[in-house]
Motif scaffolding. Sequence first.
Motif, PDB file in Angstrom:
ATOM      1  N   TYR A 158       0.814  -1.224   0.000  1.00  0.00           N
ATOM      2  CA  TYR A 158       0.000   0.000   0.000  1.00  0.00           C
ATOM      3  C   TYR A 158       0.849   1.276   0.000  1.00  0.00           C
ATOM      4  O   TYR A 158       0.322   2.380   0.005  1.00  0.00           O
ATOM      5  CB  TYR A 158      -0.933   0.013   1.228  1.00  0.00           C
ATOM      6  CG  TYR A 158      -1.773  -1.237   1.323  1.00  0.00           C
ATOM      7  CD1 TYR A 158      -2.641  -1.587   0.284  1.00  0.00           C
ATOM      8  CD2 TYR A 158      -1.686  -2.081   2.428  1.00  0.00           C
ATOM      9  CE1 TYR A 158      -3.393  -2.744   0.345  1.00  0.00           C
ATOM     10  CE2 TYR A 158      -2.435  -3.241   2.501  1.00  0.00           C
ATOM     11  CZ  TYR A 158      -3.284  -3.569   1.461  1.00  0.00           C
ATOM     12  OH  TYR A 158      -4.025  -4.719   1.528  1.00  0.00           O
ATOM     13  N   LEU A 159       2.179   1.123   0.042  1.00  0.00           N
ATOM     14  CA  LEU A 159       3.053   2.290   0.134  1.00  0.00           C
ATOM     15  C   LEU A 159       3.502   2.740  -1.261  1.00  0.00           C
ATOM     16  O   LEU A 159       3.446   1.977  -2.219  1.00  0.00           O
ATOM     17  CB  LEU A 159       4.276   1.949   0.995  1.00  0.00           C
ATOM     18  CG  LEU A 159       3.949   1.427   2.397  1.00  0.00           C
ATOM     19  CD1 LEU A 159       5.232   1.103   3.163  1.00  0.00           C
ATOM     20  CD2 LEU A 159       3.111   2.439   3.168  1.00  0.00           C
ATOM     21  N   ASP A 160       3.989   3.988  -1.364  1.00  0.00           N
ATOM     22  CA  ASP A 160       4.467   4.494  -2.660  1.00  0.00           C
ATOM     23  C   ASP A 160       5.896   4.073  -2.915  1.00  0.00           C
ATOM     24  O   ASP A 160       6.338   4.003  -4.061  1.00  0.00           O
ATOM     25  CB  ASP A 160       4.370   6.028  -2.670  1.00  0.00           C
ATOM     26  CG  ASP A 160       2.941   6.481  -2.444  1.00  0.00           C
ATOM     27  OD1 ASP A 160       2.042   5.960  -3.139  1.00  0.00           O
ATOM     28  OD2 ASP A 160       2.712   7.311  -1.546  1.00  0.00           O
ATOM     29  N   ASP A 161       6.634   3.832  -1.820  1.00  0.00           N
ATOM     30  CA  ASP A 161       8.055   3.546  -1.982  1.00  0.00           C
ATOM     31  C   ASP A 161       8.561   2.859  -0.710  1.00  0.00           C
ATOM     32  O   ASP A 161       7.976   3.064   0.363  1.00  0.00           O
ATOM     33  CB  ASP A 161       8.791   4.887  -2.153  1.00  0.00           C
ATOM     34  CG  ASP A 161      10.213   4.715  -2.647  1.00  0.00           C
ATOM     35  OD1 ASP A 161      10.578   3.582  -3.043  1.00  0.00           O
ATOM     36  OD2 ASP A 161      10.955   5.714  -2.620  1.00  0.00           O
ATOM     37  N   ILE A 162       9.604   2.051  -0.828  1.00  0.00           N
ATOM     38  CA  ILE A 162      10.282   1.556   0.383  1.00  0.00           C
ATOM     39  C   ILE A 162      11.787   1.635   0.138  1.00  0.00           C
ATOM     40  O   ILE A 162      12.229   1.611  -1.004  1.00  0.00           O
ATOM     41  CB  ILE A 162       9.872   0.123   0.795  1.00  0.00           C
ATOM     42  CG1 ILE A 162      10.232  -0.906  -0.262  1.00  0.00           C
ATOM     43  CG2 ILE A 162       8.407   0.038   1.136  1.00  0.00           C
ATOM     44  CD1 ILE A 162      10.006  -2.350   0.226  1.00  0.00           C
ATOM     45  N   GLU A 185      15.853   0.544   0.212  1.00  0.00           N
ATOM     46  CA  GLU A 185      16.492  -0.669  -0.314  1.00  0.00           C
ATOM     47  C   GLU A 185      16.559  -1.792   0.730  1.00  0.00           C
ATOM     48  O   GLU A 185      16.315  -2.953   0.438  1.00  0.00           O
ATOM     49  CB  GLU A 185      17.918  -0.343  -0.787  1.00  0.00           C
ATOM     50  CG  GLU A 185      17.946   0.377  -2.122  1.00  0.00           C
ATOM     51  CD  GLU A 185      17.223  -0.381  -3.237  1.00  0.00           C
ATOM     52  OE1 GLU A 185      17.444  -1.594  -3.372  1.00  0.00           O
ATOM     53  OE2 GLU A 185      16.417   0.248  -3.960  1.00  0.00           O
ATOM     54  N   MET A 186      16.895  -1.409   1.972  1.00  0.00           N
ATOM     55  CA  MET A 186      17.022  -2.434   3.009  1.00  0.00           C
ATOM     56  C   MET A 186      15.690  -3.145   3.252  1.00  0.00           C
ATOM     57  O   MET A 186      15.632  -4.376   3.350  1.00  0.00           O
ATOM     58  CB  MET A 186      17.505  -1.779   4.306  1.00  0.00           C
ATOM     59  CG  MET A 186      17.698  -2.766   5.424  1.00  0.00           C
ATOM     60  SD  MET A 186      17.770  -1.959   7.014  1.00  0.00           S
ATOM     61  CE  MET A 186      19.203  -0.959   6.823  1.00  0.00           C
ATOM     62  N   SER A 187      14.618  -2.379   3.339  1.00  0.00           N
ATOM     63  CA  SER A 187      13.299  -2.980   3.570  1.00  0.00           C
ATOM     64  C   SER A 187      12.930  -3.916   2.427  1.00  0.00           C
ATOM     65  O   SER A 187      12.309  -4.956   2.627  1.00  0.00           O
ATOM     66  CB  SER A 187      12.222  -1.907   3.697  1.00  0.00           C
ATOM     67  OG  SER A 187      12.600  -0.940   4.614  1.00  0.00           O
ATOM     68  N   LYS A 188      13.336  -3.510   1.210  1.00  0.00           N
ATOM     69  CA  LYS A 188      13.060  -4.335   0.033  1.00  0.00           C
ATOM     70  C   LYS A 188      13.773  -5.680   0.185  1.00  0.00           C
ATOM     71  O   LYS A 188      13.187  -6.737  -0.009  1.00  0.00           O
ATOM     72  CB  LYS A 188      13.579  -3.604  -1.211  1.00  0.00           C
ATOM     73  CG  LYS A 188      12.644  -3.666  -2.394  1.00  0.00           C
ATOM     74  CD  LYS A 188      13.158  -2.809  -3.533  1.00  0.00           C
ATOM     75  CE  LYS A 188      12.618  -1.382  -3.447  1.00  0.00           C
ATOM     76  NZ  LYS A 188      13.193  -0.475  -4.438  1.00  0.00           N
ATOM     77  N   ASP A 189      15.041  -5.623   0.549  1.00  0.00           N
ATOM     78  CA  ASP A 189      15.852  -6.837   0.721  1.00  0.00           C
ATOM     79  C   ASP A 189      15.290  -7.733   1.820  1.00  0.00           C
ATOM     80  O   ASP A 189      15.203  -8.946   1.678  1.00  0.00           O
ATOM     81  CB  ASP A 189      17.262  -6.438   1.180  1.00  0.00           C
ATOM     82  CG  ASP A 189      18.210  -6.341   0.017  1.00  0.00           C
ATOM     83  OD1 ASP A 189      17.739  -6.399  -1.129  1.00  0.00           O
ATOM     84  OD2 ASP A 189      19.421  -6.206   0.276  1.00  0.00           O
ATOM     85  N   ILE A 190      14.929  -7.107   2.926  1.00  0.00           N
ATOM     86  CA  ILE A 190      14.460  -7.877   4.083  1.00  0.00           C
ATOM     87  C   ILE A 190      13.022  -8.341   3.862  1.00  0.00           C
ATOM     88  O   ILE A 190      12.618  -9.405   4.320  1.00  0.00           O
ATOM     89  CB  ILE A 190      14.576  -7.032   5.380  1.00  0.00           C
ATOM     90  CG1 ILE A 190      16.039  -6.722   5.682  1.00  0.00           C
ATOM     91  CG2 ILE A 190      13.938  -7.741   6.568  1.00  0.00           C
ATOM     92  CD1 ILE A 190      16.254  -5.707   6.790  1.00  0.00           C
ATOM     93  N   ASN A 202       9.001  -1.436   9.169  1.00  0.00           N
ATOM     94  CA  ASN A 202       8.455  -1.189  10.510  1.00  0.00           C
ATOM     95  C   ASN A 202       8.203   0.297  10.776  1.00  0.00           C
ATOM     96  O   ASN A 202       7.813   0.666  11.876  1.00  0.00           O
ATOM     97  CB  ASN A 202       9.362  -1.776  11.604  1.00  0.00           C
ATOM     98  CG  ASN A 202      10.538  -0.866  11.887  1.00  0.00           C
ATOM     99  OD1 ASN A 202      11.093  -0.277  10.962  1.00  0.00           O
ATOM    100  ND2 ASN A 202      10.890  -0.727  13.142  1.00  0.00           N
ATOM    101  N   THR A 203       8.438   1.120   9.738  1.00  0.00           N
ATOM    102  CA  THR A 203       8.254   2.562   9.904  1.00  0.00           C
ATOM    103  C   THR A 203       7.761   3.139   8.581  1.00  0.00           C
ATOM    104  O   THR A 203       8.306   2.810   7.531  1.00  0.00           O
ATOM    105  CB  THR A 203       9.604   3.232  10.266  1.00  0.00           C
ATOM    106  OG1 THR A 203      10.137   2.580  11.416  1.00  0.00           O
ATOM    107  CG2 THR A 203       9.434   4.714  10.555  1.00  0.00           C
ATOM    108  N   ILE A 204       6.722   3.988   8.654  1.00  0.00           N
ATOM    109  CA  ILE A 204       6.240   4.660   7.443  1.00  0.00           C
ATOM    110  C   ILE A 204       6.321   6.167   7.681  1.00  0.00           C
ATOM    111  O   ILE A 204       5.919   6.659   8.742  1.00  0.00           O
ATOM    112  CB  ILE A 204       4.776   4.290   7.123  1.00  0.00           C
ATOM    113  CG1 ILE A 204       4.590   2.765   7.101  1.00  0.00           C
ATOM    114  CG2 ILE A 204       4.352   4.891   5.794  1.00  0.00           C
ATOM    115  CD1 ILE A 204       3.122   2.337   6.998  1.00  0.00           C
TER     116      ILE A 204
END
Length: 270
Positions: free
Chosen positions: A73-77, A79-84, A88-90
């Motif tokens: 549901y987010l517009d972007d994340i 790189e680390m969040s993508k990998d993991i 945990n934070t928006i």
Amino acid sequence: MAKSNPILCGSIAGSIGGMGVKMHNAAFRHLNLPYTYVSFEPRSAKGAVDAMRNLGIRGLGVTMPFKEEVIQYLDDIDEMSKDIGAVNTIVNDGERLKGYNTDEYGAITALLEVTSLKNRKIVVIGAGGAAKTVIWGLKRYTDAIAVYNRNQDKGNSVAQRFGVAYMGGLENLNADMDYDILINCTSVGFKSEATILTRDRIKPKSIVMDIVFTPVATTLWKEAQAAGCTAISGTRMIMHQACRQFELYTGLDAPREIYEKVITDILNKT
Ligand code: ATR
């Protein structure tokens, strides 16, 4: 003169809510910032993200069970969040919602407070989202990571994904194994007195970290101390990840001494 609305931040779901409310509000007050932090219990991840957009909520801390689900549901994340594969934070910049993962920073910083990590031999128990986050962070320092997990398929899949060793179930883990640091990344001990290992199965004088922080003094944390280990409470990880959240929400350096004081007060009351 009319008082302007505070800048609203909060957490969605889970037991970290209360701790986050105490820590972040103490920090906002300390720096006299026009922010306030509340705990939400949304019906769904999508509902929470929609509310964030519609109500102009500046920041949300995300806990289980929404860390993976919110991503869509987010517009972007980052790189680390993508990998993991977990957020945990928006942060809401007024137009776009971007997801971050501050858990990795929290876990690694809690370890670095008491030890170096370079080339250390590390046992990770668990193969869920928390284990993936911790392993991702550890891989920057060492390849000597051994994963133990009850479910074999999940253990093998994490080992393959991160290039670490899967050693089987907990029955294969004993106190005479050769490791420096052991990290419990399972949910065992959460809101209970259960422990993934008792003192006789923990390597004496090793470093043991529990990522479970409710109760703040988990049975594993106490058992590790009884085994003569350096025991790191899950609250250290929570504190450090919250400091990073503060920085994302406000763009300012976190007043670490305030976060430290709130956590110490909570620990002293147990
Ligand atoms: P999280 O994202 O918080 O890590 P999760 O993905 O549900 O949560 O993962 C929970 C972890 O705790 C898993 O590694 C799980 O082991 P399985 O993969 O075998 O299910 C582990 N876990 C939970 N309860 C457990 C128990 N009673 N004994 C051993 N491991 C347990």
